[in-house]
Scaffold this motif. Structure first.
Motif, mmCIF file in Angstrom:
data_model
loop_
_atom_site.group_PDB
_atom_site.id
_atom_site.type_symbol
_atom_site.label_atom_id
_atom_site.label_comp_id
_atom_site.label_asym_id
_atom_site.label_seq_id
_atom_site.Cartn_x
_atom_site.Cartn_y
_atom_site.Cartn_z
ATOM 1 N N ARG A 329 0.797 -1.296 -0.030
ATOM 2 C CA ARG A 329 -0.092 0.014 -0.048
ATOM 3 C C ARG A 329 0.742 1.208 -0.013
ATOM 4 O O ARG A 329 0.461 2.314 -0.606
ATOM 5 N N LEU A 333 1.554 4.309 -2.873
ATOM 6 C CA LEU A 333 1.405 5.793 -2.480
ATOM 7 C C LEU A 333 2.618 6.244 -2.886
ATOM 8 O O LEU A 333 2.459 7.564 -3.568
ATOM 9 N N ARG A 336 2.204 7.469 -6.347
ATOM 10 C CA ARG A 336 1.325 8.738 -6.625
ATOM 11 C C ARG A 336 1.735 10.005 -6.037
ATOM 12 O O ARG A 336 1.307 11.171 -6.410
ATOM 13 N N CYS A 408 -2.661 2.574 7.151
ATOM 14 C CA CYS A 408 -2.337 3.176 5.779
ATOM 15 C C CYS A 408 -2.987 4.514 5.517
ATOM 16 O O CYS A 408 -2.738 5.352 4.832
ATOM 17 N N GLU A 412 -1.970 8.109 4.915
ATOM 18 C CA GLU A 412 -1.975 9.009 3.622
ATOM 19 C C GLU A 412 -2.880 10.122 3.922
ATOM 20 O O GLU A 412 -2.616 11.202 3.249
ATOM 21 N N ARG A 416 -1.254 13.906 2.877
ATOM 22 C CA ARG A 416 -1.897 14.782 1.906
ATOM 23 C C ARG A 416 -2.318 16.143 2.783
ATOM 24 O O ARG A 416 -2.169 17.230 2.095
#
Length: 420
Positions: A329, A333, A336, A408, A412, A416
């Motif tokens: 996972r 990330l 991305r 996870c 994230e 962000r």
């Protein structure tokens, strides 16, 4: 009610007051729940208040909390047998008369010095082996040594196998493992010619979760044999199931001359540590390394219960599976979000390296992620006591697949938010 007295506590503490822990979670006095991604101080291998550990400690407390380690006790004897059964076959002695990981590492070094008649010790850049004066001297970080004028003079640091930021500017496919081969130069030109041992973590803990490249540790073993240098694995953080094997040494097919253990050995926080040593390291007189709370019966009972849980094939298989799921996972990330420069780890010992555009370490960003994680129910720690750029993910080994997703998802969200 707990009355805050933060001004009277010698070291800095958060304003958050924790009141209860259960499994992978810890709760504050306002009822907020946090996933502990640091397993306390990486020592709650079975999380908070694991019933098997609590029961074992309660039972032991009713009969014998402590007795001098000059005598045998059932809990200590059982723990010795368990550790030898799980350790590499060349390790035949267990020294439990230490109170923590720093003392275990220093004891293993004393054993090597006593066995060889030599005094110098090699450790790695970015390494962390404890906070006694000896182990502080072995630190691979200048900031840890700077305040202290009387460091042990026989310590020598050499480049670590950090492929992402190779000291020698090489690529793994063509480097020839220079991070091992060039130790010869340090022996010749930087040492006093009296090296007793090399001590290292198979996977660095505080130094950035650096996983050595394939072949590094087997070649280092050969190098030590060629130079009659003893090899000590500091498995205070990597040992007792953290990597999905009882010891990280198993992943690399290497038998060190000694392994130190601690932290997760206590299961749910019991204070215990030890040294597993080969025959050559036997014989250090007890009065040279013996501490009051070493071989404590209560802590040994906790460790016996913890090992009975962790040393089950299905338990360790789950550690590997949940760790791999988190890694997959986080690597998604990474694809991305360019700020994630690397994701590396084994089992549930995982590091997320955060970088600036161009690849420079993003130290401030890592610390901000850890700070804001608290608001999203995550307890996070960063590498090198806040001087590093790696966020560490090391939850209790009882983690489920669903809880891994919870970590996870929250991570994230935090990342962000910080990048917005």
């Amino acid at each position: 009610m707990i009355v805050p007295i933060s001004d009277s506590i010698y070291y800095p503490v958060s304003d958050v007051i924790m009141v209860r822990g259960e499994g992978i979670y810890v709760y504050d006095d306002d009822g907020n729940r946090y996933i502990d991604c640091a397993s306390g101080t990486f020592n709650l291998s079975l999380g908070y208040s694991h019933p098997a550990v609590v029961s074992a400690m309660q039972k032991q407390a009713e009969s014998l909390v402590h007795v001098t380690s000059s005598f045998q006790t059932e809990s200590v004897n059982t723990l010795v047998r368990q550790l030898l059964a799980a350790a590499p076959a060349n390790l035949v002695k267990v020294h439990l008369k230490v109170g923590g990981g720093s003392e275990a590492n220093e004891g293993a070094i004393k054993m090597a010095q006593h066995a060889t008649g030599r005094g110098e010790v090699i450790s790695l850049f970015r390494s962390h082996h404890g906070q006694t004066m000896m182990t502080t001297s072995l630190s691979g970080n200048a900031f840890r040594k700077a305040p202290f004028p009387l460091l042990y003079p026989g310590s020598l640091q050499v480049p670590d196998p950090y492929c992402m930021r190779c000291f020698y500017g090489q690529r793994r496919d063509t480097c020839g493992l220079m991070c091992v081969e060039r130790i010869d130069d340090f022996l010749e030109y930087a040492s006093g010619g009296q090296v007793a041992a090399i001590i290292l973590e198979p996977i660095s803990g505080n130094g950035g979760n650096i996983v050595p490249p394939e072949g590094y540790l087997p070649r280092l073993r050969e190098f030590c044999d060629e130079h009659d240098i003893l090899l000590i694995f500091d498995e205070i953080q990597t040992g007792i199931g953290r990597t999905g094997r009882m010891f990280a040494a198993e992943h690399f097919g290497v038998r060190p001359d000694a392994i130190t253990v601690g932290k997760g050995l206590g299961g749910s926080g019991a204070q215990i540590a030890g040294i597993l040593a080969g025959e050559r390291l036997a014989g250090l007189p007890a009065h040279h390394h013996s501490f009051t709370y070493g071989a404590n019966t209560l802590a040994a009972a906790a460790a016996v219960a913890a090992l009975e849980v962790i040393d089950r094939p299905e338990f360790l298989a789950n550690v590997r599976a949940t760790g791999e799921h988190i890694m997959q996972r986080l690597r998604d990330l990474q694809r991305r979000m360019p700020v994630v420069g690397d994701v590396r780890g084994v089992g549930l010992m995982i590091g997320i390296e955060l970088v600036q555009p161009g690849g420079a370490p993003a130290v401030d960003l890592a610390n901000e992620v850890a700070r804001r994680g608290l608001g999203h129910g995550l307890l996070l720690r960063t590498s090198r006591y806040g001087y590093g750029n790696v966020v560490k993910i090391r939850p209790p080994l009882i983690l489920t697949h669903e809880q891994a997703d919870e970590i996870c998802d929250a991570f994230e969200t935090v990342l962000r938010e910080v990048m917005a």
